[in-house]
Design an enzyme around this catalytic site. Structure first.
Site, PDB file in Angstrom:
ATOM      1  CE  LYS A 267      21.334  20.662   7.400  1.00 22.30           C
ATOM      2  NZ  LYS A 267      22.138  19.495   6.962  1.00 22.30           N
ATOM      3  CG  ASP A 272      25.372  21.725   3.005  1.00 20.93           C
ATOM      4  OD1 ASP A 272      26.433  22.370   3.126  1.00 20.93           O
ATOM      5  OD2 ASP A 272      25.205  20.566   3.467  1.00 20.93           O
ATOM      6  CE  LYS A 279      26.839  19.176   0.833  1.00 18.01           C
ATOM      7  NZ  LYS A 279      27.093  17.866   1.446  1.00 18.01           N
ATOM      8  CG  ASP A 290      21.084  20.691   3.874  1.00 19.55           C
ATOM      9  OD1 ASP A 290      20.575  19.638   4.297  1.00 19.55           O
ATOM     10  OD2 ASP A 290      22.207  21.100   4.225  1.00 19.55           O
ATOM     11  CG  ASP A 349      29.449  19.037   3.522  1.00 23.05           C
ATOM     12  OD1 ASP A 349      28.410  19.719   3.597  1.00 23.05           O
ATOM     13  OD2 ASP A 349      29.617  18.124   2.690  1.00 23.05           O
ATOM     14  CD  GLU A 351      25.464  21.857   6.650  1.00 18.06           C
ATOM     15  OE1 GLU A 351      26.447  21.125   6.444  1.00 18.06           O
ATOM     16  OE2 GLU A 351      24.322  21.588   6.250  1.00 18.06           O
ATOM     17  NE  ARG A 353      27.244  16.576  12.167  1.00 16.37           N
ATOM     18  CZ  ARG A 353      27.760  15.394  11.828  1.00 16.37           C
ATOM     19  NH1 ARG A 353      28.589  14.776  12.650  1.00 16.37           N
ATOM     20  NH2 ARG A 353      27.420  14.818  10.686  1.00 16.37           N
TER      21      ARG A 353
HETATM   22  N1  BES Z   1      23.046  18.241   3.997  1.00 19.18           N
HETATM   23  C1  BES Z   1      24.052  17.264   4.121  1.00 19.18           C
HETATM   24  C2  BES Z   1      23.493  15.845   4.232  1.00 19.18           C
HETATM   25  C3  BES Z   1      22.936  15.259   2.990  1.00 19.18           C
HETATM   26  C4  BES Z   1      23.771  14.650   2.073  1.00 19.18           C
HETATM   27  C5  BES Z   1      21.605  15.250   2.761  1.00 19.18           C
HETATM   28  C6  BES Z   1      23.261  14.066   0.934  1.00 19.18           C
HETATM   29  C7  BES Z   1      21.087  14.679   1.631  1.00 19.18           C
HETATM   30  C8  BES Z   1      21.914  14.076   0.726  1.00 19.18           C
HETATM   31  C9  BES Z   1      24.913  17.499   5.355  1.00 19.18           C
HETATM   32  O1  BES Z   1      25.063  18.805   5.736  1.00 19.18           O
HETATM   33  C10 BES Z   1      26.258  16.968   5.044  1.00 19.18           C
HETATM   34  O2  BES Z   1      26.898  17.507   4.194  1.00 19.18           O
HETATM   35  N2  BES Z   1      26.656  15.921   5.739  1.00 19.18           N
HETATM   36  C11 BES Z   1      27.904  15.299   5.523  1.00 19.18           C
HETATM   37  C12 BES Z   1      28.488  14.976   6.872  1.00 19.18           C
HETATM   38  C13 BES Z   1      29.913  14.537   6.819  1.00 19.18           C
HETATM   39  C14 BES Z   1      30.799  15.694   6.397  1.00 19.18           C
HETATM   40  C15 BES Z   1      30.324  14.043   8.172  1.00 19.18           C
HETATM   41  C16 BES Z   1      27.657  14.032   4.712  1.00 19.18           C
HETATM   42  O3  BES Z   1      26.654  13.367   4.938  1.00 19.18           O
HETATM   43  O4  BES Z   1      28.468  13.760   3.831  1.00 19.18           O
HETATM   44 ZN    ZN Z   2      23.599  20.076   5.167  1.00 14.53          ZN
HETATM   45 MN    MN Z   3      26.696  19.723   4.739  1.00 13.34          MN
END
Ligand code: BES
Ligand code: ZN
Ligand code: MN
Length: 502
Positions: A267, A272, A279, A290, A349, A351, A353
């Site tokens: 990834k 992000d 966020k 990220d 968010d 993204e 996947r």
């Molecule tokens: N890059 C983030 C995941 C992440 C969050 C990594 C905190 C490290 C620390 C990912 O893209 C994301 O934002 N995931 C969301 C998914 C949710 C919207 C279903 C998350 O984990 O909040």
């Molecule tokens: Zn992310």
């Molecule tokens: Mn995200």
């Protein structure tokens, strides 16, 4: 830092070896390791232990100068705990102690004469590799963008003292340790660089540089080519940002031409923000990390290329930033992935996947022996596993169990551990959409699992594993920075595969 192997035979005494500093182990209860004994003709080491100046507990040290009968200028005593209890942790701590003590000495060269053969359930090769990793980790500085560099004084040269009969094993281990450390450093560096420097283009240029240095083949696809490939899901993430998306393919073909490649997919979200599902502001700077999945793919390929590993490995990186703007994807938008499956983007968010699913479809063309994707995918993975284990997800049949076990044991071998999580149909149901083939989120329950379940739908044509490194790829707080994980796990996994293919 320069590493080397120094051998010794039965006729030579350790006491006659010249060095700025020779490090030897001592145990609790005032016991000496065999190497310490050999330096103790004058009884000075025994006397130092008796005086109580060093306890022998792991982490305790004592520096002696000009010990009678010893050619080395200094003798560094290092506590190893109870005799017979030397384990992974103590060994790493011993290497770190050498670095810390010598950091204040200025330019010393160190000869490590530690009882590396006595480490529980490990061998000499492991001890050399892991000592190199600890020392290099300790000397890494994230000062590329500081106008004044920290001057690193102290330890410049480290030699490992081994029996002459073990020279070949030790030299191989040294080369592996250095290559691995070089890969880890690259991964840390990419992770630590900010989103305005480490852009998708920067990642692509890094891949091109590696290709040039190690004679690898590289291909970088741009937006037009991705449109032609119908990567509607990946491109939906790239709609909001100003930086051009890049799709990077880096090949290390060290195996036989007919051998199916092992494919790593990383990834590469270079920043992000969450997109329209923005966020919160606190700590958002950390979302520069990220792209650590992508960084670990580049670091791993650097390591195996330096080692000229006899294995076919292909790294694939979908790289883009995830930004909000007037052209960005909106919640509720439905996109068509390269696989033809449609996705309702309920949360922009989620993204990771969306970029990975198209990359996972793209790699079908390689007819892979196995595909491992690596992603800072979910905050939920941090909640479930914390910062110690990466989350490992695969299907649950015998081929996938075997792949999972390869990855788990490679992690254990290096201390870069992963923990297996489930993928089951019952979780898949959470991804149901009223309007498309699937939604891109499955609700708050089991968030790292539903993310893996989403990816699973794009990996039916090969054996596949997913590593969620959201909790392990970097540290927050005072020691904020990229860790270089899981390069050690991945490199060891590939080294084991190459050894098995022989
Ligand atoms: N890059 C983030 C995941 C992440 C969050 C990594 C905190 C490290 C620390 C990912 O893209 C994301 O934002 N995931 C969301 C998914 C949710 C919207 C279903 C998350 O984990 O909040
Ligand atoms: Zn992310
Ligand atoms: Mn995200």
């Amino acid at each position: 830092m320069d590493f080397s192997i120094k051998t010794i035979d039965a006729k030579t005494s350790i006491a006659s070896l010249k060095a700025g500093c020779i490090a030897v182990g001592i145990y609790e209860n005032k016991k000496l390791s065999p190497q310490a004994q050999a330096l103790d003709k004058s009884g000075e080491i025994t006397a130092a232990l008796k005086s109580g100046d060093i306890s022998g507990k792991p982490g305790s040290t004592l520096l002696l100068r000009k010990v009678a009968g010893v050619a080395a200028e200094r003798v560094l005593l290092i506590g190893l705990g109870a005799d017979g209890e030397l384990n992974d942790k103590v060994t790493s701590m011993a290497a770190l102690c050498v670095a810390r003590v010598l950091a204040t000495l200025g330019g010393a060269d160190a000869l490590l004469a530690l009882p590396f053969d006595a480490v529980k359930e490990r061998d000499l090769a492991w001890a050399i590799r892991s000592s190199i990793l600890v020392l290099r980790d300790n000397s890494y500085r994230s000062d590329t963008l500081k106008s004044k560099k920290e001057t690193t004084s102290g330890i410049k040269k480290v030699a490992f003292l081994v029996a002459a009969a073990k020279a070949a094993v030790a030299k191989d281990a040294l080369a592996q340790g250095v290559a691995l450390a070089n890969g880890i450093d690259l991964t840390k560096e990419l992770g630590n660089l900010p989103g305005n420097v480490c852009t998708p283009t920067y990642l692509a240029n890094t891949a091109k540089k590696l290709a040039k240095e190690f004679k690898l083949s590289v291909e970088v696809l741009d937006r037009k080519q991705l449109e032609a490939l119908k990567m509607g899901s990946f491109l939906s993430v790239a709609r909001g940002g100003g930086e051009a998306p890049k799709f990077i393919i880096l090949k290390h073909l060290g195996g036989k031409a007919k051998d199916a490649p092992t494919v790593l997919v990383g990834k590469g979200i270079t920043f992000d923000t969450g997109g329209i599902s923005l966020k919160g502001g606190a700590g958002m700077d950390e979302m520069k990390y990220d792209m650590c999945g992508a960084g670990s793919v580049l670091g791993t390929i650097r390591a195996i290329a330096e080692l000229k590993l006899k294995l076919n490995v292909i790294g694939v990186i979908p790289a883009t930033e995830n930004m909000p703007s007037g052209t960005a994807t909106k919640p509720g938008d439905i996109v068509t992935s390269m696989s033809g499956q449609t996705i309702e983007v309920l949360n922009t968010d989620a993204e990771g996947r969306l970029v990975l699913c198209d990359a996972l479809t793209y790699v079908e063309r390689f007819k892979p022996a196995a595909v491992v994707d690596i992603a800072t995918l979910t905050g939920a993975c941090v909640t479930s596993l914390g910062h110690h284990n990466s989350g490992l997800f695969t299907r649950h049949d015998s081929a996938h169990d075997a792949l999972a076990n390869e990855l788990l044991s490679a992690g254990k071998a290096t201390g870069d551990t992963a923990w297996r999580m489930p993928i089951e149909d019952s979780y898949q149901e959470q991804l149901k959409s009223n309007f498309a083939d699937m939604a891109n989120i499955g609700g708050p329950a089991g968030g790292s699992i539903t993310a893996a379940c989403f990816l699973e739908r794009y990996t039916k044509k090969y054996t596949w594993a997913h590593l969620d490194i959201a909790g392990t790829a970097w540290k927050s707080g005072a020691a904020k920075g990229a860790t270089g994980r899981p390069v050690a796990l991945l490199t060891t996994f590939l080294m084991n595969r190459a050894a098995a293919a022989k």
